[in-house]
Scaffold this active site. Sequence first.
Site, PDB file in Angstrom:
ATOM      1  N   ARG A 143      11.502   3.798   3.304  1.00 27.83           N
ATOM      2  CA  ARG A 143      11.096   2.808   4.321  1.00 27.83           C
ATOM      3  C   ARG A 143      12.345   2.016   4.709  1.00 27.83           C
ATOM      4  O   ARG A 143      13.096   1.553   3.851  1.00 27.83           O
ATOM      5  CB  ARG A 143      10.035   1.853   3.792  1.00 27.83           C
ATOM      6  CG  ARG A 143       9.827   0.686   4.762  1.00 27.83           C
ATOM      7  CD  ARG A 143       8.597  -0.090   4.462  1.00 27.83           C
ATOM      8  NE  ARG A 143       7.409   0.697   4.759  1.00 27.83           N
ATOM      9  CZ  ARG A 143       6.166   0.205   4.724  1.00 27.83           C
ATOM     10  NH1 ARG A 143       5.963  -1.051   4.399  1.00 27.83           N
ATOM     11  NH2 ARG A 143       5.133   0.967   5.014  1.00 27.83           N
ATOM     12  N   HIS A 155       5.176   5.855  11.471  1.00 27.77           N
ATOM     13  CA  HIS A 155       4.684   5.774  10.089  1.00 27.77           C
ATOM     14  C   HIS A 155       3.736   6.969   9.916  1.00 27.77           C
ATOM     15  O   HIS A 155       2.519   6.834   9.900  1.00 27.77           O
ATOM     16  CB  HIS A 155       3.944   4.447   9.903  1.00 27.77           C
ATOM     17  CG  HIS A 155       3.728   4.052   8.476  1.00 27.77           C
ATOM     18  ND1 HIS A 155       3.791   4.943   7.426  1.00 27.77           N
ATOM     19  CD2 HIS A 155       3.453   2.839   7.916  1.00 27.77           C
ATOM     20  CE1 HIS A 155       3.555   4.297   6.302  1.00 27.77           C
ATOM     21  NE2 HIS A 155       3.350   3.028   6.571  1.00 27.77           N
ATOM     22  N   ARG A 185       0.802  -1.217   0.000  1.00 27.02           N
ATOM     23  CA  ARG A 185       0.000   0.000   0.000  1.00 27.02           C
ATOM     24  C   ARG A 185       0.840   1.275   0.000  1.00 27.02           C
ATOM     25  O   ARG A 185       0.601   2.192  -0.787  1.00 27.02           O
ATOM     26  CB  ARG A 185      -0.931   0.035   1.223  1.00 27.02           C
ATOM     27  CG  ARG A 185      -2.201  -0.741   1.070  1.00 27.02           C
ATOM     28  CD  ARG A 185      -2.688  -1.205   2.415  1.00 27.02           C
ATOM     29  NE  ARG A 185      -1.737  -2.185   2.944  1.00 27.02           N
ATOM     30  CZ  ARG A 185      -1.754  -3.470   2.626  1.00 27.02           C
ATOM     31  NH1 ARG A 185      -2.674  -3.926   1.852  1.00 27.02           N
ATOM     32  NH2 ARG A 185      -0.826  -4.298   3.084  1.00 27.02           N
ATOM     33  N   THR A 186       1.819   1.353   0.900  1.00 28.49           N
ATOM     34  CA  THR A 186       2.533   2.622   1.046  1.00 28.49           C
ATOM     35  C   THR A 186       3.304   2.962  -0.230  1.00 28.49           C
ATOM     36  O   THR A 186       3.204   4.072  -0.764  1.00 28.49           O
ATOM     37  CB  THR A 186       3.482   2.563   2.253  1.00 28.49           C
ATOM     38  OG1 THR A 186       2.741   2.177   3.402  1.00 28.49           O
ATOM     39  CG2 THR A 186       4.137   3.916   2.502  1.00 28.49           C
ATOM     40  N   LYS A 211      26.325  -4.088  -0.743  1.00 25.29           N
ATOM     41  CA  LYS A 211      27.792  -3.971  -0.864  1.00 25.29           C
ATOM     42  C   LYS A 211      28.391  -3.221   0.319  1.00 25.29           C
ATOM     43  O   LYS A 211      29.543  -2.822   0.299  1.00 25.29           O
ATOM     44  CB  LYS A 211      28.160  -3.220  -2.146  1.00 25.29           C
ATOM     45  CG  LYS A 211      27.628  -3.844  -3.414  1.00 25.29           C
ATOM     46  CD  LYS A 211      28.075  -2.974  -4.598  1.00 25.29           C
ATOM     47  CE  LYS A 211      27.365  -3.366  -5.870  1.00 25.29           C
ATOM     48  NZ  LYS A 211      27.551  -2.344  -6.920  1.00 25.29           N
TER      49      LYS A 211
HETATM   50  N1  ASP Z   1       1.706  -1.668   6.657  1.00 26.55           N
HETATM   51  C1  ASP Z   1       1.891  -1.208   8.015  1.00 26.55           C
HETATM   52  C2  ASP Z   1       3.341  -0.839   8.273  1.00 26.55           C
HETATM   53  O1  ASP Z   1       4.131  -0.815   7.351  1.00 26.55           O
HETATM   54  C3  ASP Z   1       1.371  -2.162   9.026  1.00 26.55           C
HETATM   55  C4  ASP Z   1       2.035  -3.502   9.087  1.00 26.55           C
HETATM   56  O2  ASP Z   1       2.960  -3.793   8.329  1.00 26.55           O
HETATM   57  O3  ASP Z   1       1.597  -4.285   9.947  1.00 26.55           O
HETATM   58  O4  ASP Z   1       3.697  -0.565   9.395  1.00 26.55           O
END
Ligand code: ASP
Length: 336
Positions: free
Chosen positions: A114, A142, A63-64, A93
């Site tokens: 991320r 987040h 999703r993100t 590396k």
């Molecule tokens: N998608 C959310 C996160 O990246 C929740 C999860 O992964 O549980 O934190």
Amino acid sequence: MLRHVVTVRDFTPSFLDSVFRSAAASKRQHAGRGRRARVRWSPHWNALRDHVMISLFYEASTRTRHSFEAAMARLGGKVITTENAAEFSSAIKGETLEDSIRIESGYGDVIVLRHKETGAAARAAAVSDVPVINAGDGDGEHPTQALLDLFTIAERFPGRRDLRVTFVGDLLKGRTVHSLAYLAAMLEGTPAGFAGKVNFVAPEIMQIPQPVEGLVRESGLSVALHDGLSPSLVADSDVIYMTRTQSERHDVAAGGDSYALTESLASALHDDAIVLHPLPRNRELPEAIDRLPQARYFEQARNGLFVRMAVLLWVFGELAPPTAAPGGVREERAYA
Ligand code: ASP
């Protein structure tokens, strides 16, 4: 000054107001789009056509990453992406995060990051020449998830400042819970406040970290800790925020059976309540719940697109300033 999005602690009520107004406008326009206007469904269509977004994901995401990339595409911008930076970038590396960011910030105009380490986004922002957006840093925060969570809550409960919010699951390692709980605490006492009571429901080894709980208590919100869901707790909640066990972050197996929102528990939900989940889900949220009118997690995920469009516009100074319309947030407060 660069407009980083690293922690919800930097958010102000007027920032939230601008982001939510823009997201709502994009969502409205999308809902009303005609066949010939398929791509022009944002008032800001093409606003970022001269910009390049780099999405640098060292951890898994559906999703993100895709909602950020779709948001950038919908705004006319370009996207450079790696879906597994841990394996396919120079990290393998031995390159440090800082060096990677120094390089990437010479190629793009914004970096969406991320990373599995808490604090990674702050480290990246410290060396980057372009804005950094935290798309999840380990068990830290987040922030854009918290924005879309709150947007979804505000859609359902406009103007309500006394909501009973019940967080359920892996509250220890769940970064989305940390960000939304911080927001509840920070906004308390401002016109943008939304919570009246916060329940933290988790098996003891996954209970909310003390610093987060402390902040929520200090804000003046009523707080209660529970080790499991009960029908009365479900009945007394306006927002049930389910989370999965973060099995990649500690030695607890995936599952969630011990705190699942079963069909029988869900029958206690009041008609106006909503069930949210940042997804992905495991057994804590059975598919049988999907057909209930209170299930809002797919709408929540969809809202991610509109909210992230607004965040990208803000990063580039393209977001309209907050209005002073009735019901708009007028009071500024610094949280940092
Ligand atoms: N998608 C959310 C996160 O990246 C929740 C999860 O992964 O549980 O934190």
